[in-house]
Write a protein that holds these residues in place. Structure first.
Motif, PDB file in Angstrom:
ATOM      1  N   LEU A 114       0.704  -1.348  -0.041  1.00 31.50           N
ATOM      2  CA  LEU A 114      -0.057  -0.236  -0.553  1.00 31.50           C
ATOM      3  C   LEU A 114       0.725   1.497  -0.212  1.00 31.50           C
ATOM      4  O   LEU A 114       2.107   1.187   0.817  1.00 31.50           O
ATOM      5  N   MET A 115       0.187   2.155  -0.856  1.00 29.30           N
ATOM      6  CA  MET A 115       1.176   3.255  -0.814  1.00 29.30           C
ATOM      7  C   MET A 115       0.914   4.303   0.743  1.00 29.30           C
ATOM      8  O   MET A 115      -0.040   4.463   1.635  1.00 29.30           O
ATOM      9  N   PRO A 116       2.290   4.273   1.351  1.00 29.86           N
ATOM     10  CA  PRO A 116       2.135   4.822   2.750  1.00 29.86           C
ATOM     11  C   PRO A 116       1.972   6.169   3.005  1.00 29.86           C
ATOM     12  O   PRO A 116       1.406   7.149   4.014  1.00 29.86           O
ATOM     13  N   TRP A 117       1.997   6.787   1.957  1.00 28.87           N
ATOM     14  CA  TRP A 117       1.286   8.276   2.169  1.00 28.87           C
ATOM     15  C   TRP A 117       0.106   8.174   1.477  1.00 28.87           C
ATOM     16  O   TRP A 117      -0.806   9.717   1.284  1.00 28.87           O
ATOM     17  N   ARG A 118      -1.300   7.121   1.114  1.00 31.62           N
ATOM     18  CA  ARG A 118      -2.153   7.633   1.249  1.00 31.62           C
ATOM     19  C   ARG A 118      -3.144   6.841   2.117  1.00 31.62           C
ATOM     20  O   ARG A 118      -2.817   5.587   2.443  1.00 31.62           O
TER      21      ARG A 118
ATOM     22  N   GLY B 222     -14.764   2.879   7.980  1.00 29.78           N
ATOM     23  CA  GLY B 222     -15.191   3.646   9.324  1.00 29.78           C
ATOM     24  C   GLY B 222     -13.164   4.074   9.631  1.00 29.78           C
ATOM     25  O   GLY B 222     -13.277   4.396  10.052  1.00 29.78           O
ATOM     26  N   PHE B 223     -12.765   3.434   7.891  1.00 29.23           N
ATOM     27  CA  PHE B 223     -11.165   3.409   8.586  1.00 29.23           C
ATOM     28  C   PHE B 223     -10.784   3.808   7.554  1.00 29.23           C
ATOM     29  O   PHE B 223     -10.136   4.272   6.632  1.00 29.23           O
TER      30      PHE B 223
ATOM     31  N   HIS C  36     -10.268   6.789   6.217  1.00 33.95           N
ATOM     32  CA  HIS C  36      -9.229   8.086   5.882  1.00 33.95           C
ATOM     33  C   HIS C  36      -8.472   7.518   7.272  1.00 33.95           C
ATOM     34  O   HIS C  36      -7.106   8.562   6.966  1.00 33.95           O
ATOM     35  N   HIS C  37      -7.708   6.629   6.998  1.00 33.32           N
ATOM     36  CA  HIS C  37      -6.806   5.554   7.964  1.00 33.32           C
ATOM     37  C   HIS C  37      -5.718   5.356   6.531  1.00 33.32           C
ATOM     38  O   HIS C  37      -5.601   5.039   5.998  1.00 33.32           O
ATOM     39  N   PHE C  38      -4.074   5.905   7.409  1.00 34.11           N
ATOM     40  CA  PHE C  38      -3.637   5.798   6.084  1.00 34.11           C
ATOM     41  C   PHE C  38      -2.395   4.512   7.158  1.00 34.11           C
ATOM     42  O   PHE C  38      -3.153   3.954   8.246  1.00 34.11           O
ATOM     43  N   PRO C  39      -1.428   3.317   5.933  1.00 37.18           N
ATOM     44  CA  PRO C  39      -1.559   2.219   6.437  1.00 37.18           C
ATOM     45  C   PRO C  39      -0.967   2.111   8.032  1.00 37.18           C
ATOM     46  O   PRO C  39      -1.045   1.009   8.562  1.00 37.18           O
ATOM     47  N   ARG C  40       0.098   2.742   8.007  1.00 35.32           N
ATOM     48  CA  ARG C  40       0.952   2.913   9.115  1.00 35.32           C
ATOM     49  C   ARG C  40      -0.296   3.125  10.366  1.00 35.32           C
ATOM     50  O   ARG C  40       0.158   2.844  11.820  1.00 35.32           O
ATOM     51  N   GLU C  41      -0.944   3.058  10.411  1.00 35.15           N
ATOM     52  CA  GLU C  41      -2.408   3.812  11.579  1.00 35.15           C
ATOM     53  C   GLU C  41      -3.511   2.299  11.399  1.00 35.15           C
ATOM     54  O   GLU C  41      -3.570   2.101  12.587  1.00 35.15           O
TER      55      GLU C  41
ATOM     56  N   MET D 181      -5.798  -5.512   8.743  1.00 36.22           N
ATOM     57  CA  MET D 181      -6.212  -4.279   8.321  1.00 36.22           C
ATOM     58  C   MET D 181      -5.442  -3.796   6.958  1.00 36.22           C
ATOM     59  O   MET D 181      -6.434  -3.823   6.071  1.00 36.22           O
ATOM     60  N   ARG D 182      -4.227  -3.791   7.325  1.00 32.08           N
ATOM     61  CA  ARG D 182      -4.116  -3.565   5.424  1.00 32.08           C
ATOM     62  C   ARG D 182      -3.968  -4.776   5.147  1.00 32.08           C
ATOM     63  O   ARG D 182      -3.827  -4.427   3.758  1.00 32.08           O
TER      64      ARG D 182
ATOM     65  N   THR E 245     -17.779   3.604  16.707  1.00 36.26           N
ATOM     66  CA  THR E 245     -17.834   3.769  14.378  1.00 36.26           C
ATOM     67  C   THR E 245     -16.700   2.147  15.292  1.00 36.26           C
ATOM     68  O   THR E 245     -15.979   1.783  15.811  1.00 36.26           O
TER      69      THR E 245
ATOM     70  N   TRP F 209       1.946   9.863   7.464  1.00 35.81           N
ATOM     71  CA  TRP F 209       1.965   8.627   6.548  1.00 35.81           C
ATOM     72  C   TRP F 209       3.915   7.847   7.218  1.00 35.81           C
ATOM     73  O   TRP F 209       4.299   6.713   6.838  1.00 35.81           O
TER      74      TRP F 209
ATOM     75  N   LEU G 105       6.565   2.847   7.081  1.00 37.03           N
ATOM     76  CA  LEU G 105       5.188   2.076   7.084  1.00 37.03           C
ATOM     77  C   LEU G 105       6.638   0.816   7.517  1.00 37.03           C
ATOM     78  O   LEU G 105       6.591   0.367   6.266  1.00 37.03           O
TER      79      LEU G 105
END
Lengths: 273, 287
Positions: free
Chosen positions: A107-111, A146-147, A149-154, A159-160, B15, B282, B285
């Motif tokens: 996954l692109m970490p900045w998206r 519900g997720f 707008h979370h970034f991959p590292r979150e 979930m990833r 949520t 971000w 990772l």
């Protein structure tokens, strides 16, 4: 083995022409990696035909060339010799008809999740609104609502994985290549995602090539299991004639399951020698 | 089994991710929880500064010769004088212009060249030793040459600042480009992405950390480049103020100028912090 020839009712049309009507046909494939003066042989004289709609599991211990094979089938790398035909024409590079879920997350970490999932459609030039809609649908489908707008590292590893799965599906591929997709997950989550994968596959006519080293996973999912030995030698090629849907708890005590498990296990052991 | 289902249904208000996902709830945190640490840190910083200034003021005169170490009050008087007659602002403004121009020029050239050259591995490998050799030259040593080339006007200072910034941005951006995870590039290839897609949607954002590192570490060097240029040869700017004051044995003036310079450095650092905060959400990772 005994059951190899018995055709099961599950996998698609009766296979009359066997060799001719494969979605993916791999012929005499070899892959060498140069290493100093020598070549490291990852794959040698490997051939296989994957029938349309089939759920094929490639079972093998680590280092038997499974990932190399999938990279080749996805068109990411070129074989040293031999060829791969996809629907009758030679595969020369990645194709959007083939979805590939790699072993590690890409996954692109900045998206955020939404923008990752919509990426295949974004590259295809689809307009923002409809690709957002489709991404939202897929995110719900893999249970990540519900997720968005979370970034991959979150996100947790599981979930990833779901997000990666959703992204692969966003390209709407008709053939799925999965490289130990659930390897790093806990048992419950794995069972759950296996169920989701089966739901996604059943009734869509999609073809799946699934790589794993887990015998039970292979038997839970597969129409056909091919056991790979060193440098991609085929040790065993069996149809799994267990009725679907296979309940993970019940199928384990099915005598047919036990017998298949035994033969696969024996084949793996034989390959180790 | 039934008990668990009941519990989940009861908690259904929040949520909730499908299954196995973490729950997100509103947290009740007071001012202390949120800002307690920051407050303590700032309290200590202030206390330290006040103590240092007080000690300096007390020792300057009875113990230390103000001719050499100046004193906080002396510095304050000098600053007040300079503010009143406009010396401070005109000279500071000149130095700021040199810093900003030099930074923009050097960073722009460094980033653009890095994005042009670094992706072509062969070219990079060929040029690498020369880049490193030029980078290693102390930029002060270039000042005399720049005076010959560009005179002693502001151009020379701007370029000296730009050269210092250029190499740091160039090298860090190139490193960022080279560290892009090939798996991410493969992911875009699997989506049938073009070379342009790979460049714009993978290499550019992925190397942004490298670029930002370059920008961050190079900001102080823009200041250094500009001030050194002024120290070597000039008749205005903060560097000139320092050399002029010290020539007159005016330590108050030297310290006052140094104070202004550190104030500028702190503002610049704050700007860098802003850049960092924008991208850090971000960043890693590795898990």
């Amino acid at each position: 083995m005994s059951a190899t020839t018995a055709p099961t009712p599950a996998p698609g049309p009766a296979t009359a022409g066997t060799e001719a009507d494969g979605v993916l046909e791999v012929r005499d494939l070899a892959k060498h990696f140069p290493k100093g003066d020598q070549d490291l042989v990852a794959l040698r004289e490997f051939s296989i035909t994957v029938r349309p709609g089939q759920f094929l599991v490639l079972l093998g211990r680590s280092g038997c060339g499974k990932s190399t094979l999938l990279n080749l089938m996805a068109g990411l790398t070129r074989p040293t010799s031999g060829q791969i035909l996809y629907r009758g024409s030679a595969l020369t590079g990645p194709s959007t008809e083939i979805g590939y879920l790699t072993q590690h997350d890409t996954l692109m970490p900045w998206r955020d999740v939404t923008r990752n999932v919509e990426m295949p459609r974004e590259l295809r030039g689809q307009d923002k609104r409809s690709r957002r809609q489709e991404a939202q649908r897929l995110i719900e489908l893999v249970g990540l609502g519900g997720f968005e707008h979370h970034f991959p590292r979150e996100l947790s590893g599981g979930m990833r994985r779901r997000a990666s799965l959703a992204r692969m599906l966003a390209a709407d591929p008709e053939t799925l290549l999965l490289d130990e997709p659930f390897g790093a997950l806990d048992a419950q989550l794995r069972t759950e995602l296996q169920g989701e994968l089966l739901r996604l596959w059943q009734g869509t006519g999609r073809t799946v090539v699934f790589v794993t080293h887990d015998i039970e996973e292979a038997l839970l999912l597969a129409d056909r299991v091919v056991v790979l030995g060193p440098v991609g030698s085929v040790l065993l090629d069996v149809e799994v004639d267990l009725a679907r849907p296979r309940d993970p708890d019940e199928v384990r005590v099915d005598p047919r399951f036990v017998a298949l498990h035994k033969s696969l296990s024996a084949a793996l052991k034989e390959g180790a020698r | 089994m039934t008990a668990t289902t009941g519990a989940v249904a009861g908690a259904g208000a929040g949520t909730e991710a499908g299954a196995g996902g973490p729950l997100q709830v509103q947290a009740a945190r007071g001012f202390r929880d949120k800002h307690g640490r920051t407050t303590t840190v700032w309290a200590w910083r202030t206390a330290l500064l006040v103590a240092l200034v007080a000690v300096w003021q007390v020792l300057s005169g009875p113990v230390l010769d103000p001719q050499y170490v100046s004193s906080p009050l002396g510095i304050w008087d000098r600053l007040a004088d300079w503010v009143a007659d406009g010396t401070l602002w005109t000279n500071t403004w000149i130095t700021i212009q040199e810093i900003v121009l030099g930074f923009v020029l050097g960073a722009g050239a460094g980033a653009v060249l890095a994005y042009l050259i670094a992706p072509i591995r062969v070219v990079w490998t060929i040029l690498d030793p020369y880049v490193m050799a030029l980078y290693a030259i102390p930029k002060v040593a270039l000042a005399p040459l720049f005076i010959v080339w560009f005179g002693i006007g502001t151009d020379m200072k701007v370029l000296l600042a730009a050269v210092s910034v250029f190499f740091l941005v160039f090298i860090n951006t190139a490193a960022g480009v080279h560290q892009v995870d090939p798996a991410l590039i493969d992911a875009v290839r699997l989506m049938n992405g073009s070379r342009r897609d790979i460049a714009l949607k993978v290499v550019l954002p992925a190397s942004m950390t490298g670029l930002l590192t370059g920008l961050r570490v190079s900001i102080p060097y823009a200041l250094i480049g500009a001030v050194i240029g002024e120290l070597v040869a000039s008749n205005r700017g903060l560097g000139f103020l320092i050399s002029d004051s010290s020539a007159k044995f005016d330590t108050d003036g030297v310290f006052a100028t140094l104070l202004v310079l550190s104030a500028i450095a702190m503002v610049l650092n704050g700007l860098v912090g802003l850049i960092d905060a924008r991208t850090s959400r971000w960043k890693p990772l590795d898990a």
